[in-house]
Design a protein around this motif. Structure first.
Motif, mmCIF file in Angstrom:
data_model
loop_
_atom_site.group_PDB
_atom_site.id
_atom_site.type_symbol
_atom_site.label_atom_id
_atom_site.label_comp_id
_atom_site.label_asym_id
_atom_site.label_seq_id
_atom_site.Cartn_x
_atom_site.Cartn_y
_atom_site.Cartn_z
ATOM 1 N N THR A 1 -9.811 -4.300 -27.715
ATOM 2 C CA THR A 1 -9.072 -3.074 -27.432
ATOM 3 C C THR A 1 -7.689 -3.397 -26.888
ATOM 4 O OG1 THR A 1 -9.152 -0.970 -26.226
ATOM 5 C CG2 THR A 1 -9.920 -2.902 -25.041
ATOM 6 N N ILE A 2 -6.821 -2.423 -26.966
ATOM 7 C CA ILE A 2 -5.511 -2.515 -26.310
ATOM 8 C C ILE A 2 -5.565 -1.633 -25.059
ATOM 9 C CG2 ILE A 2 -3.070 -1.901 -26.434
ATOM 10 C CD1 ILE A 2 -3.643 -4.374 -27.996
ATOM 11 N N ILE A 3 -5.253 -2.216 -23.946
ATOM 12 C CA ILE A 3 -5.165 -1.465 -22.688
ATOM 13 C C ILE A 3 -3.699 -1.440 -22.269
ATOM 14 C CG2 ILE A 3 -5.870 -1.329 -20.276
ATOM 15 C CD1 ILE A 3 -8.398 -2.856 -21.035
ATOM 16 N N GLU A 4 -3.126 -0.231 -22.263
ATOM 17 C CA GLU A 4 -1.730 -0.078 -21.824
ATOM 18 C C GLU A 4 -1.721 0.331 -20.360
ATOM 19 O OE1 GLU A 4 0.603 2.471 -24.281
ATOM 20 O OE2 GLU A 4 0.546 1.102 -25.988
ATOM 21 N N VAL A 5 -0.991 -0.421 -19.578
ATOM 22 C CA VAL A 5 -0.933 -0.195 -18.136
ATOM 23 C C VAL A 5 0.506 0.111 -17.741
ATOM 24 C CG1 VAL A 5 -1.266 -1.222 -15.852
ATOM 25 C CG2 VAL A 5 -2.885 -1.723 -17.710
ATOM 26 N N GLU A 6 0.725 1.299 -17.173
ATOM 27 C CA GLU A 6 2.017 1.595 -16.557
ATOM 28 C C GLU A 6 1.900 1.275 -15.079
ATOM 29 O OE1 GLU A 6 3.518 5.483 -17.272
ATOM 30 O OE2 GLU A 6 3.614 5.216 -19.448
ATOM 31 N N MET B 1 9.442 -1.052 -12.661
ATOM 32 C CA MET B 1 8.404 -0.293 -13.350
ATOM 33 C C MET B 1 8.249 -0.880 -14.744
ATOM 34 S SD MET B 1 8.137 3.817 -13.900
ATOM 35 C CE MET B 1 7.789 4.073 -12.163
ATOM 36 N N ALA B 2 7.022 -0.921 -15.238
ATOM 37 C CA ALA B 2 6.801 -1.542 -16.547
ATOM 38 C C ALA B 2 5.607 -0.912 -17.236
ATOM 39 C CB ALA B 2 6.582 -3.045 -16.392
ATOM 40 N N ARG B 3 5.621 -1.005 -18.564
ATOM 41 C CA ARG B 3 4.440 -0.676 -19.363
ATOM 42 C C ARG B 3 3.996 -1.963 -20.036
ATOM 43 N NH1 ARG B 3 3.633 4.151 -23.709
ATOM 44 N NH2 ARG B 3 3.259 5.283 -21.773
ATOM 45 N N ILE C 1 -0.077 2.959 -12.232
ATOM 46 C CA ILE C 1 0.195 4.396 -12.276
ATOM 47 C C ILE C 1 -0.694 5.086 -13.304
ATOM 48 C CG2 ILE C 1 1.984 6.149 -12.655
ATOM 49 C CD1 ILE C 1 4.052 3.973 -12.040
ATOM 50 N N GLU C 2 -0.741 4.533 -14.511
ATOM 51 C CA GLU C 2 -1.530 5.113 -15.601
ATOM 52 C C GLU C 2 -2.181 3.993 -16.401
ATOM 53 O OE1 GLU C 2 -2.069 8.253 -16.135
ATOM 54 O OE2 GLU C 2 -0.428 9.360 -15.182
ATOM 55 N N ILE C 3 -3.335 4.292 -17.005
ATOM 56 C CA ILE C 3 -4.010 3.354 -17.892
ATOM 57 C C ILE C 3 -4.420 4.091 -19.168
ATOM 58 C CG2 ILE C 3 -6.034 1.888 -18.249
ATOM 59 C CD1 ILE C 3 -6.042 1.265 -15.302
ATOM 60 N N TYR C 4 -4.152 3.493 -20.328
ATOM 61 C CA TYR C 4 -4.521 4.088 -21.614
ATOM 62 C C TYR C 4 -5.292 3.053 -22.424
ATOM 63 C CZ TYR C 4 -0.444 6.888 -20.233
ATOM 64 O OH TYR C 4 0.463 7.639 -19.531
ATOM 65 N N HIS C 5 -6.418 3.482 -23.026
ATOM 66 C CA HIS C 5 -7.159 2.627 -23.941
ATOM 67 C C HIS C 5 -6.814 3.002 -25.381
ATOM 68 C CE1 HIS C 5 -9.690 1.373 -20.562
ATOM 69 N NE2 HIS C 5 -10.212 0.450 -21.367
#
Length: 410
Positions: A376-381, A331-333, A360-364
């Motif tokens: 932008t920064i896109i964080e992906v779990e 698992m990673a972010r 699993i999840e995406i955050y902008h």
């Protein structure tokens, strides 16, 4: 918290008597060899499943042994203890069974679930103070004011003798053990086990285990001075001041005390769920954590340890399991710098799909970053079947022109 130095250490006969006294009222828990853990550690690993007691901890043994030896007059007066955990449950449960009034003093921040569970066993719960030491002092005050009998969590010969019944059972079920590795908080558990083990098998090696953040017994045992304090997963053995009697017993009987870091305690809790399909709290998994922390020390030996408790908050357990997946690389972010335009997210998702990685999840994060306004920064779990798949998706993203940072737990 210390008890009078005149207290006599229990003998093997006291422990045998305790075993007869509590028989049938506590579970004789399984003592089983773990084939998988043995292969991982390189030793023959035996586990004593005390997390299968009714209150999910070994504390029932000492508490019941103590309560059964009270006089009729003492039973009528009632007992009092200070605890926010397993000792409270044990005293409350067996006190209720025996018709003995029980008062438990807990620190005010004690989780509501522990308060309600203790009350559910018929105990009167008094919330006092911010820390265990405050609750302990209040319990001694109520002991004097109300004429109650104090039940110490570890520094009491009858409590220690009850815990020692574990040593008898472990060596009856696995007589060829070379070594016992046992968690230490106040020292009652290992004091009892060590007393039994030295009498039954004098040559056996006895190792105590403390959380690295709370090395109180090691300091007492070695005469050392180490920093003490902090948030540990093994709160059941997070004791600032060990017992006077238990310190004397362990000084005379055990071979060494080792310290285990939080990472290994978390790993042990997760492995017990994944491999043994059993739940242990941090303190309950500390013995296995010691084996994982230094496998060379135990290689080729027959080693027994105690899963001394299984009372862990389910949300905390979930966090530990997910963190373990992250440490395994499954698992990673990923923090991905991208141009804020149509198609960027689709490209990221495509790289994940091609690598067999599940998002699993995406955050902008468009505002709070140092990138140009058009970026932008896109964080992906994300999760994958193995660490190689996560490495593969990072390579694919970088080949597609993205800049990728991977979050770390360490």
């Amino acid at each position: 918290m210390l008890q009078p130095a005149s207290m006599q250490a229990p003998t093997i006969n006291d422990i045998r008597a305790a075993a007869e006294r509590i028989e049938g009222a506590v579970v004789r828990t399984p003592m089983l060899k773990s084939q998988t853990l043995s292969e991982i550690i390189g030793a023959e690993v035996w586990l004593k499943f005390e997390n299968l007691q009714f209150t999910a901890a070994y504390k029932e043994r000492g508490a019941l042994n103590k309560l059964l030896q009270l006089s009729p007059e003492e039973r009528a007066r009632g007992v009092i203890a200070a605890s926010a955990g397993n000792h409270a449950q044990a005293v409350a449960y067996h006190g209720h069974r025996l018709g003995i009034p029980v008062t438990i003093v807990m620190p005010e921040p004690t989780p509501t679930i522990k308060v309600t569970q203790t009350e559910g066993h018929g105990a009167r719960v008094v919330l006092f103070g911010k820390m265990f030491d405050d609750a302990f002092a209040k319990a001694r005050e109520l002991e004097r004011e109300e004429g109650l009998v104090f039940v110490h969590p570890f520094d009491d010969p009858q409590i220690i003798a009850g815990a020692g019944t574990l040593g008898i059972e472990m060596l009856e079920d696995a007589p060829d053990l070379d070594m016992l590795v046992v968690p230490i908080g106040g020292g009652g558990l290992l004091s009892g086990i060590a007393t039994a083990a030295r009498a039954l098998k004098p040559e056996i090696e006895l190792i105590g285990v403390e959380a690295e953040l709370y090395p109180s017994m090691k300091c007492a045992h070695d005469g050392s001075s180490l920093p003490l304090g902090g948030d540990t997963l093994a709160e059941g053995i997070a004791v600032k001041e060990p017992g006077e009697l238990t310190s004397r017993i362990l000084k005379a009987l055990i071979d060494d005390i080792v310290l285990v870091p939080e990472r290994d305690i978390e790993r042990a809790v997760a492995m017990l769920v994944g491999i043994e399909k059993t739940v242990a709290e941090g303190a309950g998994a500390a013995g296995l954590a010691a084996l994982l922390s230094d496998p060379k020390r135990y290689a080729g030996k027959k080693v027994g340890t105690v899963l001394c408790g299984g009372n862990i908050d389910t949300h905390l357990l979930a966090t530990v399991l997910v963190r373990d997946l992250a440490r395994q690389g499954r698992m990673a972010r990923l923090r991905i710098a991208a141009q804020d335009r149509p198609g960027a997210l689709a490209a990221i998702a495509g790289c994940c799909q091609d690598a067999g990685v599940n998002i699993i999840e995406i955050y902008h994060s468009r505002i709070f970053n140092r990138l140009p306004a058009k970026d932008t920064i896109i964080e992906v779990e994300c999760e994958a079947r193995d660490a190689e798949s996560i490495d593969d998706v990072i390579k694919r993203l970088e080949s597609a022109g993205f800049r990728v940072e991977r979050a770390s737990l360490d």
